[in-house]
Design a protein around this motif. Structure first.
Motif, PDB file in Angstrom:
ATOM      1  N   GLN A  42       0.834  -1.315   0.157  1.00  0.00           N
ATOM      2  CA  GLN A  42       0.113  -0.091   0.018  1.00  0.00           C
ATOM      3  C   GLN A  42       0.787   1.372  -0.015  1.00  0.00           C
ATOM      4  O   GLN A  42       0.464   2.309  -0.699  1.00  0.00           O
ATOM      5  CB  GLN A  42      -0.911  -0.030   1.111  1.00  0.00           C
ATOM      6  N   GLU A  43       1.989   1.274   0.962  1.00  0.00           N
ATOM      7  CA  GLU A  43       2.874   2.294   0.770  1.00  0.00           C
ATOM      8  C   GLU A  43       3.528   2.485  -0.776  1.00  0.00           C
ATOM      9  O   GLU A  43       3.662   3.702  -0.937  1.00  0.00           O
ATOM     10  CB  GLU A  43       3.951   2.148   1.824  1.00  0.00           C
ATOM     11  N   ASP A  44       4.069   1.693  -1.388  1.00  0.00           N
ATOM     12  CA  ASP A  44       4.526   1.831  -2.722  1.00  0.00           C
ATOM     13  C   ASP A  44       3.708   2.288  -3.488  1.00  0.00           C
ATOM     14  O   ASP A  44       3.816   3.017  -4.616  1.00  0.00           O
ATOM     15  CB  ASP A  44       5.215   0.455  -3.019  1.00  0.00           C
ATOM     16  N   SER A  46       0.820   3.931  -3.072  1.00  0.00           N
ATOM     17  CA  SER A  46       0.680   5.555  -2.574  1.00  0.00           C
ATOM     18  C   SER A  46       1.839   6.556  -2.929  1.00  0.00           C
ATOM     19  O   SER A  46       1.423   7.478  -3.730  1.00  0.00           O
ATOM     20  CB  SER A  46       0.340   5.686  -1.271  1.00  0.00           C
ATOM     21  N   ARG A  47       2.917   5.958  -2.874  1.00  0.00           N
ATOM     22  CA  ARG A  47       4.106   6.687  -3.355  1.00  0.00           C
ATOM     23  C   ARG A  47       4.048   7.008  -4.948  1.00  0.00           C
ATOM     24  O   ARG A  47       4.318   7.919  -5.540  1.00  0.00           O
ATOM     25  CB  ARG A  47       5.324   5.881  -2.973  1.00  0.00           C
TER      26      ARG A  47
END
Length: 271
Positions: A42-44, A46-47
């Protein structure tokens, strides 16, 4: 890049143990897209969204200027204008449309009308074309109103379109010139062309007796096609070209700034 809903669905199907091929089929996207986001956190994700947004922000001011001129301009029109203004622009259409949706919501430029779709009639290939004239008011870079005139021809079977702009109302001479450009663009001429009873082509009509403008009559005989005539604004007879007239106004001219007739015709060819 896929949207957040599709990303979440991929992760959901992955958790359920569904294969990537079946996930792609279920979501209606390519296997490559599923594979790319299958193991993405999810972090990647969003990035990547932020990087995508940052790239489009370079064109935010230009887009907002187009929306300010014409709030109801189609997103596709803005995309084409961006490509025209910034030839080095590299952005996927899906990315652009997501950005436009967010930008319209942020600045209150949401669409308020839906596109109308009409049924398509079929005619034999190479047999018929329809031709008509249109006009439109544009603003130049100084905000002055400029009226432009245009000639449209559409092939009835393939719906291949041609448009030619003029700074002045069409005469028989300039209409013939536009025909030559159209035939060159199409790579040939149809067997018959449907027109309005327009003064450019017809001197008079009385009880079915048609008297053509002499220069136009000579041109038709020399090129070798037949002429069909109908009453102005008759959608049952020449609805195809009337649709094209509206399409040129809404999808090409709407929101455009006038910079000269030559640049307008060059942009139309590219479009």
């Amino acid at each position: 890049m896929i949207g957040i809903e599709q990303y979440q669905k991929i992760q959901e199907y992955k958790a359920l143990g569904l294969a990537q091929t079946k996930t792609a089929k279920a979501l209606g996207i390519t296997y490559t897209s599923v594979s790319k986001y299958w193991n993405m956190s999810q972090e990647d994700y969003s990035r990547e969204v932020e990087q995508e947004k940052h790239h489009m922000d370079n064109y935010r001011q230009y887009i907002l200027e187009q929306l300010k001129i014409c709030p109801q301009i189609r997103d596709t029109n803005i995309y084409l204008k961006l490509i025209e203004a910034f030839p080095d622009l590299q952005v996927k259409r899906a990315t652009f449309y997501r950005y436009m949706k967010a930008l319209r919501e942020q600045y209150g430029y949401q669409h308020t009308s839906k596109r109308k779709i009409s049924p398509r009639e079929v005619s034999p290939p190479g047999y018929e074309a329809q031709a008509d004239f249109g006009q439109y008011k544009l603003k130049d870079m100084y905000g002055r109103i400029v009226r432009v005139y245009f000639f449209c021809m559409v092939l009835s079977y393939s719906r291949m379109k041609f448009v030619y702009f003029s700074p002045d109302p069409f005469t028989t001479k300039t209409a013939i010139k536009a025909h030559n450009y159209a035939f060159q663009y199409f790579g040939g001429r149809p067997q018959t062309i449907l027109y309005d009873l327009d003064r450019v082509y017809v001197v008079s009509e009385n009880l079915g007796n048609i008297i053509f403008v002499s220069a136009f009559e000579e041109y038709v005989k020399r090129i070798g096609y037949s002429v069909s005539l109908c009453r102005p604004r008759d959608p049952q007879s020449k609805g195809k070209v009337e649709e094209v007239i509206g399409y040129v106004k809404q999808s090409f001219l709407e929101g455009r700034v006038y910079t000269g007739i030559d640049s307008l015709n060059s942009a139309a060819l590219a479009w």
